[in-house]
Design a protein around this motif. Structure first.
Motif, PDB file in Angstrom:
ATOM      1  N   ASP A 175       3.269 -76.294  12.265  1.00  0.00           N
ATOM      2  CA  ASP A 175       2.774 -76.159  10.901  1.00  0.00           C
ATOM      3  C   ASP A 175       3.343 -77.351  10.139  1.00  0.00           C
ATOM      4  OD1 ASP A 175       2.593 -75.632   8.187  1.00  0.00           O
ATOM      5  OD2 ASP A 175       3.014 -73.499   8.389  1.00  0.00           O
ATOM      6  N   ARG A 209      -3.771 -72.393   0.876  1.00  0.00           N
ATOM      7  CA  ARG A 209      -3.508 -73.652   0.187  1.00  0.00           C
ATOM      8  C   ARG A 209      -2.867 -74.692   1.094  1.00  0.00           C
ATOM      9  NH1 ARG A 209       0.836 -70.666  -0.235  1.00  0.00           N
ATOM     10  NH2 ARG A 209       2.872 -71.519  -0.764  1.00  0.00           N
ATOM     11  N   ASN A 210      -2.049 -74.262   2.056  1.00  0.00           N
ATOM     12  CA  ASN A 210      -1.386 -75.211   2.955  1.00  0.00           C
ATOM     13  C   ASN A 210      -2.149 -75.420   4.257  1.00  0.00           C
ATOM     14  OD1 ASN A 210       0.840 -75.622   1.245  1.00  0.00           O
ATOM     15  ND2 ASN A 210       1.858 -73.779   2.009  1.00  0.00           N
ATOM     16  N   TYR A 211      -3.267 -74.702   4.447  1.00  0.00           N
ATOM     17  CA  TYR A 211      -3.934 -74.697   5.757  1.00  0.00           C
ATOM     18  C   TYR A 211      -5.398 -75.116   5.692  1.00  0.00           C
ATOM     19  CZ  TYR A 211       0.426 -72.421   6.541  1.00  0.00           C
ATOM     20  OH  TYR A 211       1.786 -72.182   6.565  1.00  0.00           O
ATOM     21  N   PHE A 227     -11.602 -71.188  -6.746  1.00  0.00           N
ATOM     22  CA  PHE A 227     -10.210 -71.560  -6.970  1.00  0.00           C
ATOM     23  C   PHE A 227      -9.483 -71.535  -5.630  1.00  0.00           C
ATOM     24  CE2 PHE A 227     -11.609 -70.335 -11.134  1.00  0.00           C
ATOM     25  CZ  PHE A 227     -10.997 -71.282 -11.945  1.00  0.00           C
ATOM     26  N   VAL A 228      -8.362 -72.220  -5.561  1.00  0.00           N
ATOM     27  CA  VAL A 228      -7.606 -72.294  -4.316  1.00  0.00           C
ATOM     28  C   VAL A 228      -7.182 -70.891  -3.886  1.00  0.00           C
ATOM     29  CG1 VAL A 228      -5.440 -73.102  -3.301  1.00  0.00           C
ATOM     30  CG2 VAL A 228      -6.787 -74.632  -4.746  1.00  0.00           C
ATOM     31  N   ASP A 229      -7.452 -70.537  -2.641  1.00  0.00           N
ATOM     32  CA  ASP A 229      -6.980 -69.280  -2.072  1.00  0.00           C
ATOM     33  C   ASP A 229      -5.487 -69.437  -1.770  1.00  0.00           C
ATOM     34  OD1 ASP A 229      -6.180 -67.313  -0.197  1.00  0.00           O
ATOM     35  OD2 ASP A 229      -8.204 -67.155   0.618  1.00  0.00           O
ATOM     36  N   PRO A 230      -4.633 -68.576  -2.389  1.00  0.00           N
ATOM     37  CA  PRO A 230      -3.186 -68.753  -2.212  1.00  0.00           C
ATOM     38  C   PRO A 230      -2.756 -68.794  -0.740  1.00  0.00           C
ATOM     39  CG  PRO A 230      -3.614 -67.074  -3.874  1.00  0.00           C
ATOM     40  CD  PRO A 230      -4.946 -67.444  -3.282  1.00  0.00           C
ATOM     41  N   PHE A 231      -3.468 -68.044   0.102  1.00  0.00           N
ATOM     42  CA  PHE A 231      -3.064 -67.970   1.503  1.00  0.00           C
ATOM     43  C   PHE A 231      -3.606 -69.132   2.337  1.00  0.00           C
ATOM     44  CE2 PHE A 231      -2.662 -63.730  -0.161  1.00  0.00           C
ATOM     45  CZ  PHE A 231      -1.401 -63.384   0.274  1.00  0.00           C
ATOM     46  N   TYR A 287      -6.008 -80.697  11.464  1.00  0.00           N
ATOM     47  CA  TYR A 287      -5.316 -80.193  12.653  1.00  0.00           C
ATOM     48  C   TYR A 287      -5.583 -81.123  13.831  1.00  0.00           C
ATOM     49  CZ  TYR A 287      -5.046 -75.798  10.074  1.00  0.00           C
ATOM     50  OH  TYR A 287      -4.779 -74.846   9.126  1.00  0.00           O
ATOM     51  N   HIS A 300      -1.288 -80.605  10.458  1.00  0.00           N
ATOM     52  CA  HIS A 300      -0.869 -79.628  11.453  1.00  0.00           C
ATOM     53  C   HIS A 300      -1.265 -80.065  12.858  1.00  0.00           C
ATOM     54  CE1 HIS A 300      -0.410 -77.232   7.883  1.00  0.00           C
ATOM     55  NE2 HIS A 300      -1.697 -77.388   7.595  1.00  0.00           N
TER      56      HIS A 300
END
Lengths: 258, 258
Positions: free
Chosen positions: B12, B129-131, B123-127, B244, B60
């Motif tokens: 990650d 945001r990094n993926y 809007f950005v999905d909190p889950f 990725y 990633h």
């Protein structure tokens, strides 16, 4: 005339020190109070934000509910946009509803749904480390399923509450528990639906059910564990990272969305 | 006799300053060098670890490949366990293979597969945001699909390379590009397969293809953009969080896994 709003939010709990305001910590409530007051451009005293309940550091929410009152009302759709625009990226708004002043995010609660996701790979999956609890030992989901009826119904859950709980009573009712095996995803998923849950109750129940699934604890041991009302017996607490507050349920007459 | 190992890892990238060692930064390579040398209990000079190529901060990997030589060989299965036990939680080993000294993680490469996941919620999905990379504007995936054949094949990709690239030539061959619409997940997924990719090339191609999907750029504009060999024309770079490294492919005679 002020207007009360019910707001359903989701958040990735990884980088929050939980829901409740704490000095010098980044919490969900602190962000909400800050954003709502900036939107309202409200003079002191600050507008308070009331949540359905706390979540711990690292615990996630797909359906946390809060309410607050705006002295100068804003249409719900506009308020939703304003909140989403000002939220940090690990929070977002799902719905905003205008409700009447009888609605209270905490005291009107009829029930809550929590989900707990267990990752069962031999080593921690890097992409799931913050979004599941990890359990590397063998699990027999049928053994867990056998034990679930013993937890449903009304019980005194003193054996499943963490020290630090401020609840006056430890009696709660669990309406339903489901466990789902997802072998393709290397996951076991628990779904809990009850009228309310004590501090760390879901995480302690999950840890205990995993011990049953692994065979370290007998499948029929839960009635005695409940009867003991001893918080030292169920010693393990599953990690916060696997827990999701999925939904807070209110009586339909208080909630125009349902 | 020393033994060379080919190791496939995933990570990650959120909390790494990319793959390559940099002073005072947490990088994947730095962790690998540290862990491998601790496992080998090797006296100085330190054992070097060679990657198939760099990934940037936030990018990633599901299938990054590295190789290194152990002066005192360890069975592959044991080495896999040792690496996984000592890795931080945001890295893990998929496979360890004993290879002969002709294998080189970087120079033996036959091709690479990259995936880019675009999240299309308002809007950005909190889950996510990094993926994922976030793109909130309308997208016509068929327009993107129309443009893809113009990027496949052998081209000089100077228009799609970030400044800072140290490649001697900007000519690369893309064997295949696929774009998949996943409306239920609010995602559009790009899969790139080529003999190699320049610095930021995939992210610049994705940003350009999104402009085509949105209609800001003509679907037939890519041949002229390639011909211009001007790195100022394709100005946007999609965020690292959506990228990725899926797989690094080697000729089968060098790789006992294939």
């Amino acid at each position: 005339m002020s207007q009360r709003y019910k707001v359903v939010i989701e958040y990735d709990g990884t980088n929050f020190a939980g829901f409740q305001v704490q000095p010098n910590q980044r919490t969900v409530e602190a962000v909400l109070v800050d954003v709502v007051n900036r939107i309202a451009k409200n003079p002191l005293p600050a507008i308070a934000v009331y949540g359905s309940g706390r979540t711990d550091a690292g615990v996630h929410a797909h359906g946390q509910v809060v309410h607050f009152d705006l002295p100068k009302p804003i249409p719900a759709a506009n308020l939703r946009l304003a909140l989403n625009s000002m939220f940090p990226l690990d929070m977002s708004v799902k719905t905003v509803t205008e409700v009447d002043d009888n609605f209270h995010a905490r005291f009107s609660t009829h029930g809550k749904r929590y989900r707990y996701i267990v990752s069962t790979t031999a080593f921690v999956d890097p992409f799931k480390r913050n979004y599941t609890g990890h359990y590397k030992y063998p699990l027999d989901v049928n053994r867990i399923r056998q034990a679930l009826p013993d937890l449903t119904g009304e019980h005194d859950f003193t054996s499943f509450v963490a020290s630090g709980s401020q609840a006056k009573s430890n009696v709660r009712t669990i309406y339903d528990i489901q466990v789902t095996n997802r072998p393709a995803d290397h996951e076991v998923v628990f779904d809990f639906y009850g009228n309310g849950f004590l501090y760390n109750q879901v995480r302690i129940m999950v840890a205990t059910l995993l011990e049953i699934g692994n065979g370290r604890r007998a499948a029929d041991s839960l009635p005695a564990l409940l009867a003991a009302k001893d918080r030292e017996l169920a010693r393990e607490t599953a990690p916060a990272s696997g827990l999701y507050l999925e939904e807070v349920i209110y009586p339909s007459n208080l909630d125009e969305n349902r």
